[in-house]
Every structure is written in structure tokens, then in C-alpha cells.
Design an enzyme around this catalytic site. Sequence first.
Site, PDB file in Angstrom:
ATOM      1  N   HIS A  48      42.338  46.703  60.582  1.00  0.00           N
ATOM      2  CA  HIS A  48      42.776  46.789  61.982  1.00  0.00           C
ATOM      3  C   HIS A  48      42.850  48.236  62.471  1.00  0.00           C
ATOM      4  O   HIS A  48      42.206  48.572  63.484  1.00  0.00           O
ATOM      5  CB  HIS A  48      44.121  46.084  62.153  1.00  0.00           C
ATOM      6  CG  HIS A  48      44.749  46.306  63.491  1.00  0.00           C
ATOM      7  ND1 HIS A  48      44.173  45.887  64.671  1.00  0.00           N
ATOM      8  CD2 HIS A  48      45.916  46.934  63.844  1.00  0.00           C
ATOM      9  CE1 HIS A  48      44.953  46.225  65.688  1.00  0.00           C
ATOM     10  NE2 HIS A  48      46.009  46.874  65.212  1.00  0.00           N
ATOM     11  N   HIS A  72      48.830  54.284  63.268  1.00  0.00           N
ATOM     12  CA  HIS A  72      49.735  53.797  64.314  1.00  0.00           C
ATOM     13  C   HIS A  72      50.678  52.687  63.870  1.00  0.00           C
ATOM     14  O   HIS A  72      51.721  52.461  64.486  1.00  0.00           O
ATOM     15  CB  HIS A  72      48.935  53.357  65.549  1.00  0.00           C
ATOM     16  CG  HIS A  72      48.263  52.022  65.417  1.00  0.00           C
ATOM     17  ND1 HIS A  72      47.018  51.859  64.860  1.00  0.00           N
ATOM     18  CD2 HIS A  72      48.660  50.779  65.791  1.00  0.00           C
ATOM     19  CE1 HIS A  72      46.684  50.580  64.899  1.00  0.00           C
ATOM     20  NE2 HIS A  72      47.658  49.899  65.460  1.00  0.00           N
ATOM     21  N   GLU A  76      56.000  51.354  61.519  1.00  0.00           N
ATOM     22  CA  GLU A  76      56.521  50.026  61.856  1.00  0.00           C
ATOM     23  C   GLU A  76      56.420  49.052  60.688  1.00  0.00           C
ATOM     24  O   GLU A  76      57.357  48.304  60.407  1.00  0.00           O
ATOM     25  CB  GLU A  76      55.752  49.469  63.060  1.00  0.00           C
ATOM     26  CG  GLU A  76      56.060  48.021  63.405  1.00  0.00           C
ATOM     27  CD  GLU A  76      57.483  47.824  63.885  1.00  0.00           C
ATOM     28  OE1 GLU A  76      57.963  46.674  63.840  1.00  0.00           O
ATOM     29  OE2 GLU A  76      58.123  48.804  64.295  1.00  0.00           O
ATOM     30  N   ASP A  77      55.281  49.052  59.978  1.00  0.00           N
ATOM     31  CA  ASP A  77      54.989  47.987  59.016  1.00  0.00           C
ATOM     32  C   ASP A  77      55.027  48.419  57.554  1.00  0.00           C
ATOM     33  O   ASP A  77      54.795  47.590  56.673  1.00  0.00           O
ATOM     34  CB  ASP A  77      53.600  47.387  59.313  1.00  0.00           C
ATOM     35  CG  ASP A  77      53.554  46.716  60.677  1.00  0.00           C
ATOM     36  OD1 ASP A  77      54.600  46.217  61.119  1.00  0.00           O
ATOM     37  OD2 ASP A  77      52.474  46.709  61.296  1.00  0.00           O
ATOM     38  N   ASP A 139      44.341  49.283  70.564  1.00  0.00           N
ATOM     39  CA  ASP A 139      45.049  48.350  69.679  1.00  0.00           C
ATOM     40  C   ASP A 139      45.037  46.947  70.289  1.00  0.00           C
ATOM     41  O   ASP A 139      44.740  45.955  69.615  1.00  0.00           O
ATOM     42  CB  ASP A 139      46.476  48.854  69.476  1.00  0.00           C
ATOM     43  CG  ASP A 139      47.331  47.884  68.678  1.00  0.00           C
ATOM     44  OD1 ASP A 139      46.890  47.451  67.603  1.00  0.00           O
ATOM     45  OD2 ASP A 139      48.452  47.566  69.137  1.00  0.00           O
ATOM     46  N   ASP A 260      25.191  37.473  94.724  1.00  0.00           N
ATOM     47  CA  ASP A 260      25.088  38.805  94.118  1.00  0.00           C
ATOM     48  C   ASP A 260      25.638  38.783  92.696  1.00  0.00           C
ATOM     49  O   ASP A 260      26.602  39.454  92.368  1.00  0.00           O
ATOM     50  CB  ASP A 260      25.808  39.857  94.970  1.00  0.00           C
ATOM     51  CG  ASP A 260      27.201  39.403  95.383  1.00  0.00           C
ATOM     52  OD1 ASP A 260      27.591  38.282  95.004  1.00  0.00           O
ATOM     53  OD2 ASP A 260      27.894  40.166  96.075  1.00  0.00           O
TER      54      ASP A 260
END
Length: 747
Positions: A48, A72, A76-77, A139, A260
Site C-alpha cells: 500500500h 505514512h 499509526e499502525d 492514499d 458532446d
Amino acid sequence: MMRQYELVERVQKYKPDANEALLNKAYVYAMQKHGQQKRASGDPYISHPLEVAAILTELHMDESTIAVALLHDTIEDTTATRAEIDELFGEEIGRLVEGLTKIKKLDLVSKKAKQAENLRKLLLAISDDVRVLLVKLADRLHNMRTMEHMPADKRARISEETMDIYAPLAGRMGMQDMREELEELSFQHLNPDAYQTVTKRLRELSERNEGLIHKIEDELRDLLVANGLLGTEVKGRQKKAYSVFRKMQSKSLSFEQLSDVYGFRILVNKLEECYRALGIVHTRWRVVPGRFKDYISTPKQNDYRSLHTTIVGPSRQRIELQIRTFQMHEIAEFGIAAHTLYKDGENTGGGDDVLSRESNAYSWLRHTIEALADGDNAEEFLEHTKLELFQDQVFCFTPKGKLIALPRGATPIDFAYAVHTNVGDTCVGAKINGRMMPLVTRLANGDEVEIIRSGVQVPPAAWEEIVVTGKARAAIRRATRLAIRKQYSGLGHRILERTFERTGKVFSRDALKPVLHRLGHKEVEDAVAAVGRGELSSLDVLRAVYPDFKDERVTVKQSSDDGWFNVRSASGMVFRIPDKGKAGETIAAPTEEGPDGPEPVPIRGLSASVQVQFAPSGAVPGDRIIGIVEKENIITIYPIQAAALQKFDNEPERWIDVRWDLDGGNKARFSARILINAINEPGALAVISRIIADLDVNIRTLSMVRVATDFTEMAVDVEVWDLRQLGQLISRLKEQDCVSTIKRVYD
């Protein structure tokens, strides 16, 4: 999954001197921290951040931003910390990674109020460094590309949020390709049936017209070269499903009516060649009237610059043309990301200097952040921001030539608020192109607008239904709230002065400051206004300021005990008051005299030495009431809505704070006046009378006036138990076919 060396090669293609060591270090760190983590698809989690970084290479971002993309999700993870990232990669990268971590924690997929507050935080987080936004958009794009692995309910919620916030935000930052892809991916999950239908029709159209795009490209290119425009490029494409669907929805067209579906871009080298190419095309093919837009002389707020026109072109196809320079195309493709490549005077493009200036898109973002300081609540801010994100613009001018971009359908009121909030608040009229015009006039491209102002103007609340910009709506709501608060604050101040005076105290606003927490308000003005609205008792304020104060009020009992005497009002109604009383004792209000003598109806807040009467249109329990001191110690009770109270505005000493003090055994009726506009037909009066009787309401007086051939106006004084019964009566009468309008009348 992309390999690390492939990512480095991508960066080096547009930035040969890129810091390869930084990219490799960031990749190894992210790989170690994410370890054996898996995504919902079963792929290693490191895939990812690698794909997010790859998306940013398409925007030609610098190696620091690519490193942030790789890192990034680490704070957090994983076990990574901000301090650790600062030490390994520097404070700048650490700050950006932490900013993205805070945004991820926001979880914008939520209820409206929470989503609104989180949008505030999102914009605040990206206001310091726009690269935070670019990584966040990349992301979101990769998450949307892999959405099929998520549960169905979550797919819908995330897609809705992407369509509402992230796609238009990408467009506002000038990244049109990213916006289109986000919209297309969201459309698949939000309306899969429509997506499949439109996609199928586009595929069938493409098969029927196979080779048509290449044919038109060649014919346009040959025409331009033949007229001396060398080095030009012509690119054609079929519009995407969501773009087609949106046009069908907005213009109520069927697919067959669309003329169009194909769009073409002509890219030239110099600015002046844009207009040369336009002239060549318009000379060769017929123009569709009203479809020419010049976004070069008046760029969009996201820095987008191009000439737009629609022609009946080769093969008699109706096609849309965009004509721009290569540098303009870079801005249109990369948006705000392109500005990161042209800082500190690095732009060397001759004549086309848009990149040398601050990005208008980022300027819009900063102005949006400034709106946070205006005190709007979160939901109003969300509404304002969404309106700003989705607006389709018209361009108007001030008398001094300043350009103001507004949404289509905007009025002079929107224009005034776009200039400055104070200009909008004091607007009373407008001149459009030198002529006085109504404030509800819709502005058109090129209009010159002059705002007429007045220092005593307060924006009417009805303006909120006229304006179309979020800024104007929020400002009008705020001004309306302040005006109402000011009105109630003045009333509350007079009530408090009178209450304090009756107890021998002197009211001071400064005295409220230390006890605001006890009153449940943060500001003195709010507490005083609450008293004026009837939400806060003046006696409660008195007790908060003087905790030792003792209320000596006597509760009236419905009996004929000694010590009470009867007083007859001018209207013939009888009420009871104590023979002797102290300030703050309870006084009986008027009621009808029954067979066993008068039954007192207590009202709090009056001295026992006064007589009480009601205003001609009456008042009923449940009304917020005010007492006005008349001559010879008579108190007249008015509902707070009574227009007659305005004549006492300059006599605050005559205002008394009073309250109903009824118990469950009350048997008194109270008078109120209603005005009925009835259709003049046989039986109308009988229907109205029957409804009144069915609800156990008494008619005291009735007068009728023929106001038109088909209508009769009835003024009815009714006697009811309380406000609830009166409300039921008005609701029932509204339902009758013979009743055109009905309203309660106040003096």
C-alpha cells in the site's frame, strides 16, 4: 506489487539528482515496521505505501514527499514513534508523517456533525504544508482502487465521503485527473446499476465510432500545422461514465440526446498561439453559440487556464475543445503539485508566469482556514466548504476592477459577502453595470457590481434563502443570532434590574462574571439574553449572585382563607390578592368569578399592593409573559410577542419579570385572540364553531368582516385552559377546507 528499484527509477526520470539513499532508507524502515501485516486483499501491507508513493511520482513529487508516502502509516499502525522518525529522517519528514497520522485518526466516515468537525481538523492539518494533502489524496486513491476487498457497507460509506470531500478537494487543488478517477471509482460503488448502464452505452458508442477519435485528431493536427503552428499536440478521448451521468442528471437528458461525448485538447508552445489556434479552428468549423469560455484571461481559482469552445467539427461531430500551452497543461494535470517544482524562482517559462506566483488553489485553502476564526459551528462550516468545493463559477468585478469569483446563481448579496463580511452585513442595495437592480438578481459573467451600504442595516434572516455561497449563509445566520441575542439581552437586562431593585440590590453585569458557571453560560451576554428569552429565571440569577438571599414568596392556595380580598378589574374580571404582602409575594391574576366566589390564579414576581390586568388580546399559561407598570399601581400582563411592548422599550423601569404559578387544580380559563380568514360559503361559521366546542373552548367575542367577495375575516376571542389547548385549536382549524389562514393575534 511495485519493486523498490522501480520506484527510485520513476523519481529519477523527472528528478535525476534525487536522494536515492533517502528513498531506500524509508522503504527498508517501512518494510521492517510493517513486517508481516496484511491488507484486506491478503497482500503484504507494504504494497500500500509503495503504491501511494508510485501515485505521487505521477505528480512528479520530490523525494521527501515520496519518503513520507512510504512512512505514512508507520506511526499509526506499527511501533514507530515520531521521535524515532525525526532522528532517522529529519524533523520535516517526521512532522508530515505525524500530520497524516492525525488525519487518519479522524475517520471522516461518520455522522454529519462529527464529519464536519473532522473536516475542520483535516483542513487545519494540511494548511501548514500542502504535501500532507497530496499524500492523503494519493492514499485515498489507492484505497479506492482496491475497494472491492472491503465489506459492502463500508464501501458505500467511504465512496460517499470520497465523492463529497476528497474528489472535489482534488479538483479544487487543480488535480483534475485525480478528481475524475476518484469520482469514477466512487460512482461504481454508490450507483452500480447506473455505472454499468452508462459504461455499456459508452462501450457500444466507441465500437460504432471505432477510429473516429484518431481521425479527428489527425484532421485537427494537419489543419494547425498547415497554418504554421508547429510542435502542437492534439489529444482526444471519450468522456468517463460519471461525467456523462452527471451531465444527464443536471440537464435532464437521455444518453441519445448527448452530443458532446468526445473531448479534445490542443497543446501549443506559447500563450499567443492559444488564440491563433482558436481562430484557425473557428474559421474552419462552425461554433456552437454560448459555449466559449476564456479561462486564460480569467483563470479558475485552482489556477486552471485554458480556452474552451464547442464546435461542429470533422465528420459533423459536436466536440468540445480545450486549447492551452504545455505549461498550462502541466498545471491542469498536476494542479497544486506542479508548484512544488517551481519554488524560489525556478520557473523559467517565458511569458507564462502562473507558476511563479503563489498557487491560487492554496490561497483558497488558506482563506477557507480563515473562515474557522469566524465562530461558525461545525455543520455550517461543512456546508460552507462543500458549497465552495462544488461551485461552478461566474466572474464579476468591483467598480475598481477587482475580480470576484462566485458560484452560478449567486446574487449581489453573495458578492457583498465575498468582498467582506462587513460589506455584506451592511448591504441595502446594488448597482449592476451602473443600474439599480434587486438584490435577488442572478449575476452573470462580466457583471460590474457596486454595493450600496447603510450603517444601520442588519441582514434579514430571509436572506439565507436567497444566497448560494456558504460564506454568505454562515454570516447571515451569525448576524441574525447576534441581533436576536441583542434584543433579548436588552429585555433581560431590564428584567434583572427590576428584580434586583425590588430586593434592594443593584444589578451589575460584572457581578455575573464569577457565577457564570453556576448559571450554565460562558458569557455574561448569553446569560442576560437567556433571562430575556425566559430560559433563565431572574430570581435564579439573583440567588447566584447573592447566595444568602431568601425568597419570601407566599404560595397562593385556592381557598377563601381570611386575609385575602377581591379586586374587580376594569373589564369586570375578579381576582384575589393578599391584604398585606412583601416584595416577591405571589399575586393572583384575573379569572372569571365562579358560583363559590373567585378562584385565584397566581402569578409570581408582583408586589401585593398592585392590581393586575391582562392586555386586550389576553395571555394564556405557557406564554412567556411580561408585566408593565401602569398608572396607579396597575400591572398589565402581556405575552412576550405583543407588539405593544415596543412602545415601552425606552422605559425599562416599567418592566416587571413575572411567571405563571399554576398548580394542577387550576380551573380558570384564559383569553386569547385568533384571526381566521374563512371562505365565504354556507356552513363555514358552523364548522368553525363546532371545532371550537368539540375542544372544550369557549367563544368570548366574535366579529366578522367581509374582506373580499369570497373571504370573510373573523376575529375571535376564545377562552382556553392553556397554550397547549390553544395550539390544538389552531391546528384543527387549519385542517378545515373552509379555513384559508389562521393565526394568533397579539396586541
